[in-house]
Design an enzyme around this catalytic site. Structure first.
Site, PDB file in Angstrom:
ATOM      1  N   SER A   1       0.865  -1.185   0.000  1.00 14.12           N
ATOM      2  CA  SER A   1       0.000   0.000   0.000  1.00 14.12           C
ATOM      3  C   SER A   1       0.895   1.226   0.000  1.00 14.12           C
ATOM      4  O   SER A   1       2.033   1.177   0.490  1.00 14.12           O
ATOM      5  CB  SER A   1      -0.887   0.015   1.256  1.00 14.12           C
ATOM      6  OG  SER A   1      -1.563   1.256   1.392  1.00 14.12           O
TER       7      SER A   1
ATOM      8  N   TYR B   1      -1.694   0.654  10.604  1.00  9.61           N
ATOM      9  CA  TYR B   1      -1.609   0.164   9.225  1.00  9.61           C
ATOM     10  C   TYR B   1      -0.303   0.618   8.591  1.00  9.61           C
ATOM     11  O   TYR B   1       0.383  -0.164   7.919  1.00  9.61           O
ATOM     12  CB  TYR B   1      -2.811   0.678   8.439  1.00  9.61           C
ATOM     13  CG  TYR B   1      -2.993   0.063   7.077  1.00  9.61           C
ATOM     14  CD1 TYR B   1      -3.056  -1.315   6.911  1.00  9.61           C
ATOM     15  CD2 TYR B   1      -3.133   0.863   5.944  1.00  9.61           C
ATOM     16  CE1 TYR B   1      -3.243  -1.894   5.665  1.00  9.61           C
ATOM     17  CE2 TYR B   1      -3.331   0.297   4.686  1.00  9.61           C
ATOM     18  CZ  TYR B   1      -3.375  -1.075   4.548  1.00  9.61           C
ATOM     19  OH  TYR B   1      -3.564  -1.628   3.296  1.00  9.61           O
TER      20      TYR B   1
END
Length: 264
Positions: A144, A157
């Protein structure tokens, strides 16, 4: 559909980017094994595409070992696509739930490490003895932009994705001299049915708001097409790190909402 001699394993294949990647690979003639926890969704995908399926929880070593044994017994593997992962919560570092952080590290980092370790011998077997430049094995991991750019309320995250991005850089160095590509694709805003809904713990209104008025966020198909293009490049070409975002997203923390128009 003629079968490609290459065989890919796609984790997180029951929805989103993983599901789309199975479809695109099959459309390109690849042999594919989809891996996920949800047997019903895997079966439906297999029935639709002709892919094989294997039910596994990749946070459990026994399941990963069983996957490796299954692959060894049924033809090996030349391409591993690590797509399984996820986010939990959208809190500050101070307020974040340690259990959310622990889960994100388990699924985004430890599970990926487990699968790489288990399947590397099979990936090596797929290219063993091949003349230089004629064959390559792939380890492609979906990370990501959160693994490269920090943003507020993304601490857990960010931490997990930064960790796996670093591990892939190390792995690439450690595999130097072998015909194995270590590839990373780092998507930005991708509108899939479950990612934001899971991150926001079932709050559909909050999940919908993430994408509200954003012109053309990426779809799972967009990322899948890019993944397949990366692993279908000539064996001597390695796209080590690819960032893919919608034009409306300038950075992880900067998204334009409303029509895109030229200025001046």
């Amino acid at each position: 559909m003629a079968e490609n001699s290459r065989r890919a394993v796609v984790t997180g294949a029951s929805s989103g980017i993983g599901e789309a990647t199975v479809r695109v690979l099959r459309a390109h003639g690849w042999q594919v094994v989809g891996v996920a926890r949800r047997e019903d969704r895997l079966k439906a995908l297999a029935d639709e595409t002709g892919a094989s399926s294997f039910v596994a929880d990749l946070t459990k070593q026994a399941d990963v070992d069983a996957l490796a044994s299954y692959l060894a017994e049924t033809g090996g593997v030349s391409t591993l696509i690590n797509n399984a992962g996820g986010a939990a919560g959208l809190d500050t570092v101070e307020a974040g739930d340690p259990d959310d952080w622990r889960w994100m590290y388990e699924i985004n980092v430890i599970a990926v490490k487990r699968v790489i370790t288990a399947l590397l011998p099979l990936l090596r077997d797929s290219v063993r003895g091949a003349e230089t430049g004629t064959a390559v094995a792939d380890i492609l991991t979906v990370t990501s932009i959160a693994g490269h750019i920090a943003y507020e309320k993304g601490g857990g995250y960010n931490a997990a994705k930064f960790a796996i991005a670093a591990a892939l850089d190390v792995l690439r160095l450690e595999l130097s001299g072998e015909p194995i590509r270590v590839l990373e694709i780092a998507p930005g805003m991708v509108h899939t049915e479950e990612f934001s809904l899971n991150r926001l713990k079932g709050d559909q209104a909050a999940a919908d708001a993430v994408y509200a008025n954003v012109p053309n966020p990426l779809t799972g198909d967009d990322v899948a097409e890019t993944i397949v293009s990366m692993v279908e490049l000539a064996p001597h070409i390695s796209l080590d790190y690819v960032v893919i975002k919608p034009v409306a997203q300038s950075a992880a923390y900067k998204v334009h909402r409303g029509p895109l128009t030229a200025k001046g």
